[in-house]
Design an enzyme around this catalytic site. Structure first.
Site, PDB file in Angstrom:
ATOM      1  N   ARG A 103       1.092  -1.216   0.153  1.00 22.03           N
ATOM      2  CA  ARG A 103       0.140  -0.140  -0.212  1.00 22.03           C
ATOM      3  C   ARG A 103       0.886   1.078  -0.002  1.00 22.03           C
ATOM      4  NH1 ARG A 103      -4.821   0.959   4.332  1.00 22.03           N
ATOM      5  NH2 ARG A 103      -2.835   1.206   5.622  1.00 22.03           N
ATOM      6  N   THR A 107      -1.206   7.515  -0.482  1.00 18.23           N
ATOM      7  CA  THR A 107      -2.405   7.481  -1.245  1.00 18.23           C
ATOM      8  C   THR A 107      -3.274   6.116  -0.775  1.00 18.23           C
ATOM      9  OG1 THR A 107      -1.567   6.184  -2.965  1.00 18.23           O
ATOM     10  CG2 THR A 107      -1.232   8.155  -3.295  1.00 18.23           C
ATOM     11  N   ASP A 199       0.509  -2.677  12.208  1.00 18.49           N
ATOM     12  CA  ASP A 199       0.711  -3.307  10.760  1.00 18.49           C
ATOM     13  C   ASP A 199       1.315  -4.593  10.816  1.00 18.49           C
ATOM     14  OD1 ASP A 199       2.851  -3.690   8.755  1.00 18.49           O
ATOM     15  OD2 ASP A 199       2.361  -1.631   7.915  1.00 18.49           O
ATOM     16  N   ASP A 202       4.942  -5.766   9.518  1.00 24.79           N
ATOM     17  CA  ASP A 202       6.014  -5.347  10.364  1.00 24.79           C
ATOM     18  C   ASP A 202       5.879  -6.108  11.785  1.00 24.79           C
ATOM     19  OD1 ASP A 202       6.989  -3.379   8.970  1.00 24.79           O
ATOM     20  OD2 ASP A 202       5.687  -1.879   9.428  1.00 24.79           O
TER      21      ASP A 202
HETATM   22  C1  PRP Z   1      -1.206  -4.466   4.402  1.00 20.77           C
HETATM   23  C2  PRP Z   1      -1.954  -5.671   4.490  1.00 20.77           C
HETATM   24  C3  PRP Z   1      -2.650  -5.658   3.208  1.00 20.77           C
HETATM   25  C4  PRP Z   1      -3.049  -4.209   3.105  1.00 20.77           C
HETATM   26  C5  PRP Z   1      -4.300  -3.992   3.411  1.00 20.77           C
HETATM   27  O1  PRP Z   1      -0.082  -4.713   3.524  1.00 20.77           O
HETATM   28  O2  PRP Z   1      -1.205  -6.947   4.791  1.00 20.77           O
HETATM   29  O3  PRP Z   1      -2.170  -6.319   2.145  1.00 20.77           O
HETATM   30  O4  PRP Z   1      -2.027  -3.514   3.881  1.00 20.77           O
HETATM   31  O5  PRP Z   1      -4.618  -2.434   3.301  1.00 20.77           O
HETATM   32  P1  PRP Z   1      -5.608  -2.312   2.156  1.00 20.77           P
HETATM   33  O6  PRP Z   1      -6.909  -3.312   2.548  1.00 20.77           O
HETATM   34  O7  PRP Z   1      -6.105  -0.671   2.564  1.00 20.77           O
HETATM   35  O8  PRP Z   1      -5.347  -2.356   0.883  1.00 20.77           O
HETATM   36  P2  PRP Z   1       1.141  -3.675   3.437  1.00 20.77           P
HETATM   37  O9  PRP Z   1       0.685  -2.735   2.265  1.00 20.77           O
HETATM   38  O10 PRP Z   1       1.481  -3.018   4.714  1.00 20.77           O
HETATM   39  O11 PRP Z   1       2.560  -4.346   2.901  1.00 20.77           O
HETATM   40  P3  PRP Z   1       3.100  -5.836   3.573  1.00 20.77           P
HETATM   41  O12 PRP Z   1       2.490  -7.161   3.745  1.00 20.77           O
HETATM   42  O13 PRP Z   1       4.090  -5.844   2.717  1.00 20.77           O
HETATM   43  O14 PRP Z   1       3.540  -5.102   5.180  1.00 20.77           O
HETATM   44  N1  URA Z   2      -2.461  -2.682   7.032  1.00 26.22           N
HETATM   45  C1  URA Z   2      -2.093  -3.608   8.222  1.00 26.22           C
HETATM   46  O1  URA Z   2      -1.307  -4.179   8.281  1.00 26.22           O
HETATM   47  N2  URA Z   2      -2.839  -3.005   9.067  1.00 26.22           N
HETATM   48  C2  URA Z   2      -3.872  -2.111   9.204  1.00 26.22           C
HETATM   49  O2  URA Z   2      -4.433  -1.932  10.091  1.00 26.22           O
HETATM   50  C3  URA Z   2      -4.195  -1.533   7.803  1.00 26.22           C
HETATM   51  C4  URA Z   2      -3.513  -2.045   6.632  1.00 26.22           C
END
Ligand code: PRP
Ligand code: URA
Length: 208
Positions: A103, A107, A199, A202
């Site tokens: 994400r 944005t 997150d 993380d």
């Molecule tokens: C997080 C999560 C989803 C997304 C959800 O991933 O694991 O993929 O955000 O958010 P959304 O519904 O608003 O799209 P992130 O983008 O943080 O990537 P990561 O898994 O690499 O940490």
């Molecule tokens: N992605 C995450 O990992 N946590 C949230 O709460 C939203 C998006």
């Protein structure tokens, strides 16, 4: 259609530990896998079975086995990977595909960086995995990518969802059943689920 909320006590207990900011990386990672197994149990409830005859040590029994429906698991990188082993522990014969999305922090739009799916994905029941369904952007894009390659029976499995994400995914893909461990209150101004667990990526990998 409403999401399927899997409100089993074991699952709710484990999600509460995941929510706690004091929970460390190892315990968090282990619990994500355990919750994924419990979600898998529910999401595969409608798999077809067929009757077979098996010789037990006592007699011949008519009993049931899975009727050979092919499955594919598709975690969304990175955080979805945390769910993969837990799912595979129950359905070890599933094929695995990967979708890389992150994400954009400003944005909140998903950015695609990888897609590798089983060649016969069109013939498989697909379970798309991601712990968090927040705005729903990542889930919608991931499902579109799987559909573009021909998959027709798709479920989305997550630990925690925001109502906004459920609505967006449902509107974009009404044919996709959503399985969640908990449906939370809302998103905050940064697009994080409230109360959520922070997150997920993380916390699984200890990157913050
Ligand atoms: C997080 C999560 C989803 C997304 C959800 O991933 O694991 O993929 O955000 O958010 P959304 O519904 O608003 O799209 P992130 O983008 O943080 O990537 P990561 O898994 O690499 O940490
Ligand atoms: N992605 C995450 O990992 N946590 C949230 O709460 C939203 C998006």
């Amino acid at each position: 259609m409403k999401p399927m909320i899997v409100d089993h006590p074991l699952l709710q207990h484990k999600i509460s530990i995941l929510r706690n900011k004091q929970t460390g990386t190892k315990e968090f990672r282990d619990l994500v896998g355990e919750v994924a197994s419990l979600l898998c149990y529910e999401a595969t409830r409608d798999l077809p079975t067929e009757e077979v005859e098996i010789e037990t040590p006592i007699t011949v029994a008519k009993t049931k086995v899975l009727a050979g429906r092919k499955l594919a698991l598709v975690p969304i990188l990175r955080a979805g990977m945390g769910m993969l082993d837990g799912m595979l522990s129950l359905i070890p014969a599933a094929k695995v595909g990967f979708i890389g999305l992150y994400r954009n922090e400003e944005t909140l739009e998903p950015v695609e960086y990888f897609c590798k799916l089983p060649v016969d994905i069109a013939e498989r029941d697909v379970l798309v995995l991601d712990p968090m369904l927040a705005t729903g952007g990542s889930a919608c894009d991931a499902v579109s990518m799987v559909k573009k390659r021909g998959a027709k029976r798709i479920k989305f499995i997550c630990l925690i969802a925001a109502p906004e994400g459920v609505e967006k995914l449902h509107n974009a893909h009404p044919d996709v059943d959503i399985y969640v461990g908990a449906l939370d209150e809302c998103l905050n101004e940064n697009g994080y689920i409230v109360p959520g667990l922070g997150d997920a990526g993380d916390r699984i990998y200890g990157t913050k």
